[in-house]
Motif scaffolding. Structure first.
Motif, PDB file in Angstrom:
ATOM      1  N   PHE A 172      36.739   0.827 -59.213  1.00  0.00           N
ATOM      2  CA  PHE A 172      37.492   2.398 -58.725  1.00  0.00           C
ATOM      3  C   PHE A 172      35.946   3.212 -58.705  1.00  0.00           C
ATOM      4  O   PHE A 172      35.324   3.757 -58.132  1.00  0.00           O
ATOM      5  N   LEU A 173      35.655   3.985 -59.950  1.00  0.00           N
ATOM      6  CA  LEU A 173      35.222   4.098 -59.853  1.00  0.00           C
ATOM      7  C   LEU A 173      33.198   4.158 -59.963  1.00  0.00           C
ATOM      8  O   LEU A 173      32.288   5.124 -59.506  1.00  0.00           O
ATOM      9  N   GLY A 174      32.912   3.220 -60.599  1.00  0.00           N
ATOM     10  CA  GLY A 174      31.879   2.867 -59.543  1.00  0.00           C
ATOM     11  C   GLY A 174      32.021   2.484 -57.835  1.00  0.00           C
ATOM     12  O   GLY A 174      30.788   2.833 -57.374  1.00  0.00           O
ATOM     13  N   ILE A 175      32.855   3.140 -57.385  1.00  0.00           N
ATOM     14  CA  ILE A 175      33.132   2.822 -55.598  1.00  0.00           C
ATOM     15  C   ILE A 175      33.005   4.119 -55.869  1.00  0.00           C
ATOM     16  O   ILE A 175      31.772   4.849 -54.029  1.00  0.00           O
ATOM     17  N   TYR A 176      33.266   5.364 -56.217  1.00  0.00           N
ATOM     18  CA  TYR A 176      33.336   6.610 -56.030  1.00  0.00           C
ATOM     19  C   TYR A 176      31.832   7.082 -56.764  1.00  0.00           C
ATOM     20  O   TYR A 176      31.301   7.803 -55.134  1.00  0.00           O
ATOM     21  N   LEU A 177      31.704   6.173 -57.382  1.00  0.00           N
ATOM     22  CA  LEU A 177      30.032   7.215 -58.254  1.00  0.00           C
ATOM     23  C   LEU A 177      29.099   6.640 -56.621  1.00  0.00           C
ATOM     24  O   LEU A 177      27.802   7.327 -56.474  1.00  0.00           O
ATOM     25  N   ILE A 178      29.293   5.353 -56.129  1.00  0.00           N
ATOM     26  CA  ILE A 178      28.420   4.595 -55.056  1.00  0.00           C
ATOM     27  C   ILE A 178      28.468   5.960 -53.635  1.00  0.00           C
ATOM     28  O   ILE A 178      27.897   6.441 -53.072  1.00  0.00           O
ATOM     29  N   CYS A 179      29.104   6.304 -53.363  1.00  0.00           N
ATOM     30  CA  CYS A 179      29.714   7.914 -52.282  1.00  0.00           C
ATOM     31  C   CYS A 179      29.179   9.178 -52.679  1.00  0.00           C
ATOM     32  O   CYS A 179      28.224   9.394 -51.814  1.00  0.00           O
ATOM     33  N   GLN A 180      29.272   8.740 -53.873  1.00  0.00           N
ATOM     34  CA  GLN A 180      28.870  10.147 -54.605  1.00  0.00           C
ATOM     35  C   GLN A 180      27.340  10.623 -54.235  1.00  0.00           C
ATOM     36  O   GLN A 180      26.560  10.828 -53.273  1.00  0.00           O
ATOM     37  N   ALA A 181      26.029   9.485 -54.476  1.00  0.00           N
ATOM     38  CA  ALA A 181      25.062   8.995 -54.357  1.00  0.00           C
ATOM     39  C   ALA A 181      24.560   8.788 -53.157  1.00  0.00           C
ATOM     40  O   ALA A 181      23.403   9.688 -52.310  1.00  0.00           O
ATOM     41  N   TYR A 182      25.324   8.742 -52.061  1.00  0.00           N
ATOM     42  CA  TYR A 182      25.197   8.112 -50.159  1.00  0.00           C
ATOM     43  C   TYR A 182      25.403   9.710 -49.957  1.00  0.00           C
ATOM     44  O   TYR A 182      24.397   9.911 -49.090  1.00  0.00           O
ATOM     45  N   SER A 183      26.438  10.281 -50.629  1.00  0.00           N
ATOM     46  CA  SER A 183      26.691  11.992 -50.042  1.00  0.00           C
ATOM     47  C   SER A 183      25.379  12.658 -50.555  1.00  0.00           C
ATOM     48  O   SER A 183      24.587  12.972 -49.198  1.00  0.00           O
ATOM     49  N   LEU A 184      24.426  12.390 -51.563  1.00  0.00           N
ATOM     50  CA  LEU A 184      23.511  12.724 -51.833  1.00  0.00           C
ATOM     51  C   LEU A 184      22.668  12.599 -51.189  1.00  0.00           C
ATOM     52  O   LEU A 184      21.069  13.491 -50.998  1.00  0.00           O
ATOM     53  N   GLN A 185      21.861  11.209 -50.191  1.00  0.00           N
ATOM     54  CA  GLN A 185      21.039  10.688 -49.189  1.00  0.00           C
ATOM     55  C   GLN A 185      21.744  11.817 -47.417  1.00  0.00           C
ATOM     56  O   GLN A 185      21.026  12.047 -46.674  1.00  0.00           O
ATOM     57  N   HIS A 186      23.212  11.474 -47.538  1.00  0.00           N
ATOM     58  CA  HIS A 186      22.920  11.733 -46.166  1.00  0.00           C
ATOM     59  C   HIS A 186      23.995  12.875 -45.538  1.00  0.00           C
ATOM     60  O   HIS A 186      24.802  12.567 -44.259  1.00  0.00           O
ATOM     61  N   SER A 187      24.473  13.312 -46.746  1.00  0.00           N
ATOM     62  CA  SER A 187      25.346  14.607 -46.474  1.00  0.00           C
ATOM     63  C   SER A 187      24.477  15.698 -46.398  1.00  0.00           C
ATOM     64  O   SER A 187      23.988  15.999 -47.444  1.00  0.00           O
ATOM     65  N   THR A 188      24.504  16.066 -45.574  1.00  0.00           N
ATOM     66  CA  THR A 188      23.910  18.078 -45.255  1.00  0.00           C
ATOM     67  C   THR A 188      24.016  18.710 -46.536  1.00  0.00           C
ATOM     68  O   THR A 188      23.718  19.607 -46.913  1.00  0.00           O
ATOM     69  N   GLU A 189      25.448  19.013 -46.516  1.00  0.00           N
ATOM     70  CA  GLU A 189      26.588  19.321 -46.818  1.00  0.00           C
ATOM     71  C   GLU A 189      26.373  19.813 -47.758  1.00  0.00           C
ATOM     72  O   GLU A 189      26.684  20.591 -48.704  1.00  0.00           O
ATOM     73  N   ASP A 190      26.368  18.336 -48.344  1.00  0.00           N
ATOM     74  CA  ASP A 190      26.370  18.188 -49.885  1.00  0.00           C
ATOM     75  C   ASP A 190      24.859  18.157 -50.422  1.00  0.00           C
ATOM     76  O   ASP A 190      24.874  18.420 -52.209  1.00  0.00           O
ATOM     77  N   ARG A 191      24.227  17.598 -50.378  1.00  0.00           N
ATOM     78  CA  ARG A 191      22.367  18.562 -50.495  1.00  0.00           C
ATOM     79  C   ARG A 191      22.128  19.736 -50.149  1.00  0.00           C
ATOM     80  O   ARG A 191      21.848  20.575 -51.680  1.00  0.00           O
ATOM     81  N   LEU A 192      22.760  20.270 -49.893  1.00  0.00           N
ATOM     82  CA  LEU A 192      22.585  22.198 -49.542  1.00  0.00           C
ATOM     83  C   LEU A 192      23.625  22.161 -51.558  1.00  0.00           C
ATOM     84  O   LEU A 192      22.783  23.149 -52.205  1.00  0.00           O
ATOM     85  N   ALA A 193      24.738  21.805 -51.089  1.00  0.00           N
ATOM     86  CA  ALA A 193      24.702  22.252 -52.806  1.00  0.00           C
ATOM     87  C   ALA A 193      24.367  22.053 -53.624  1.00  0.00           C
ATOM     88  O   ALA A 193      24.091  22.487 -54.453  1.00  0.00           O
ATOM     89  N   TYR A 194      24.643  20.732 -53.586  1.00  0.00           N
ATOM     90  CA  TYR A 194      22.926  19.970 -54.822  1.00  0.00           C
ATOM     91  C   TYR A 194      22.191  21.518 -55.388  1.00  0.00           C
ATOM     92  O   TYR A 194      21.320  21.280 -55.999  1.00  0.00           O
ATOM     93  N   LEU A 195      20.813  21.406 -53.884  1.00  0.00           N
ATOM     94  CA  LEU A 195      19.406  22.253 -53.610  1.00  0.00           C
ATOM     95  C   LEU A 195      19.937  23.835 -54.538  1.00  0.00           C
ATOM     96  O   LEU A 195      18.888  24.041 -55.252  1.00  0.00           O
ATOM     97  N   ASP A 196      21.309  24.060 -54.093  1.00  0.00           N
ATOM     98  CA  ASP A 196      21.116  25.727 -54.452  1.00  0.00           C
ATOM     99  C   ASP A 196      20.939  25.656 -56.540  1.00  0.00           C
ATOM    100  O   ASP A 196      20.894  26.203 -56.447  1.00  0.00           O
ATOM    101  N   HIS A 197      21.347  24.641 -57.309  1.00  0.00           N
ATOM    102  CA  HIS A 197      21.290  24.470 -58.322  1.00  0.00           C
ATOM    103  C   HIS A 197      20.182  23.729 -59.115  1.00  0.00           C
ATOM    104  O   HIS A 197      20.566  23.815 -60.190  1.00  0.00           O
ATOM    105  N   LEU A 198      20.331  22.832 -58.885  1.00  0.00           N
ATOM    106  CA  LEU A 198      19.011  22.033 -59.047  1.00  0.00           C
ATOM    107  C   LEU A 198      17.630  22.228 -59.015  1.00  0.00           C
ATOM    108  O   LEU A 198      16.815  22.677 -58.225  1.00  0.00           O
ATOM    109  N   LEU A 199      16.942  22.486 -60.290  1.00  0.00           N
ATOM    110  CA  LEU A 199      15.720  23.187 -60.838  1.00  0.00           C
ATOM    111  C   LEU A 199      14.120  21.632 -60.650  1.00  0.00           C
ATOM    112  O   LEU A 199      15.206  20.861 -60.943  1.00  0.00           O
TER     113      LEU A 199
END
Length: 257
Positions: free
Chosen positions: A147-174
């Motif tokens: 179940f934790l692995g499924i959660y991590l897959i969803c996290q990875a999926y969001s980083l590729q396909h969710s504009t909202e999540d991508r922008l949230a991370y890009l604001d803080h990632l060097l």
């Protein structure tokens, strides 16, 4: 040498106990933030996810399970009960259709719920017990890890396909997009470790370092999620609480895996 090993053992026990505290107290925060979310929606004349009579029953069961888990009374059984309660509540909210979320928000909400259920299954397996009197259930722990692995897959999926999540991370990632892709790869490797059951303790230790940063920098950016992305304030607070509970489960695996 012996003193060093004794200190390390005590430190691991303290961390394991801390992870258990975060996970077993999660239902209290879940109910508290859920009630305030209902109040927030009432001001806007919006319905809760679950009809009110059933909502109170659901919260009563959650508080009961959390109370017994917190006191260590039949902890394994009530951890199973908490997992079942959360699964039933999530299903009821999904089929109820009272509130409509965007696809990106559904991924955030349901993936974390799956991870919390996995955390309770890990707790029900006997992991995190300081004085274990019964053998640990490897099948329950393995299921929780999946179940934790499924959660991590969803996290990875969001980083590729969710504009909202991508922008949230890009604001803080060097490093911008390159750092985002490296984080995507890291989430994928961690998911593979949890799903396969190999190097789980190492993967949990890495995730235990990543999650606090994600909670503080990403989830804690209320101005972005609430003001810009229109996520209800107490819904975002509930999501933060879920990640804290997941962190507790990960700490248990990292120290008592």
């Amino acid at each position: 040498m012996a003193a060093g090993r004794g200190w390390r053992r005590r430190a691991l026990r303290l961390l394991t106990a801390g992870g258990g505290v975060l996970l077993t107290r999660f239902p209290f925060w879940h109910c508290f933030s859920g009630l305030l979310l209902c109040a927030e929606r009432a001001d806007l004349r919006r319905k809760p996810d679950i009809p009110v009579p059933y909502l109170y029953v659901d919260m009563g069961v959650a508080v009961l399970c959390a109370s017994f888990m917190s006191f260590g009374v039949k902890r394994r059984w009530f951890a199973l009960g908490a997992a079942l309660q959360l699964a039933v509540a999530t299903y009821a909210a999904h089929v109820g259709g009272h509130v409509h979320y965007g696809d990106w928000l559904k991924v955030r909400m349901y993936s974390r719920t799956i991870a919390i259920i996995g955390g309770f299954l890990i707790l029900a397996s006997g992991a995190g017990e300081l004085y274990r009197q019964k053998p640990r259930s490897r099948s329950l722990q393995s299921t929780g890890q999946v179940f934790l692995g499924i959660y991590l897959i969803c996290q990875a999926y969001s980083l590729q396909h969710s504009t909202e999540d991508r922008l949230a991370y890009l604001d803080h990632l060097l490093g911008g997009e390159l750092a985002l892709q490296l984080l995507f790869l890291l989430y994928g490797l961690l998911a593979l470790a949890f799903l396969s059951g190999c190097y789980v303790r190492t993967a949990a230790q890495v995730l235990a370092v990543l999650l606090p940063l994600a909670i503080l920098l990403i989830d804690g950016n209320l101005g972005y999620w609430h003001a810009l992305r229109r996520v209800e304030f107490w819904n975002q607070m509930k999501l933060i609480g879920q990640n804290v509970g997941i962190f507790g489960a990960v700490v248990i695996l990292a120290t008592d895996g």
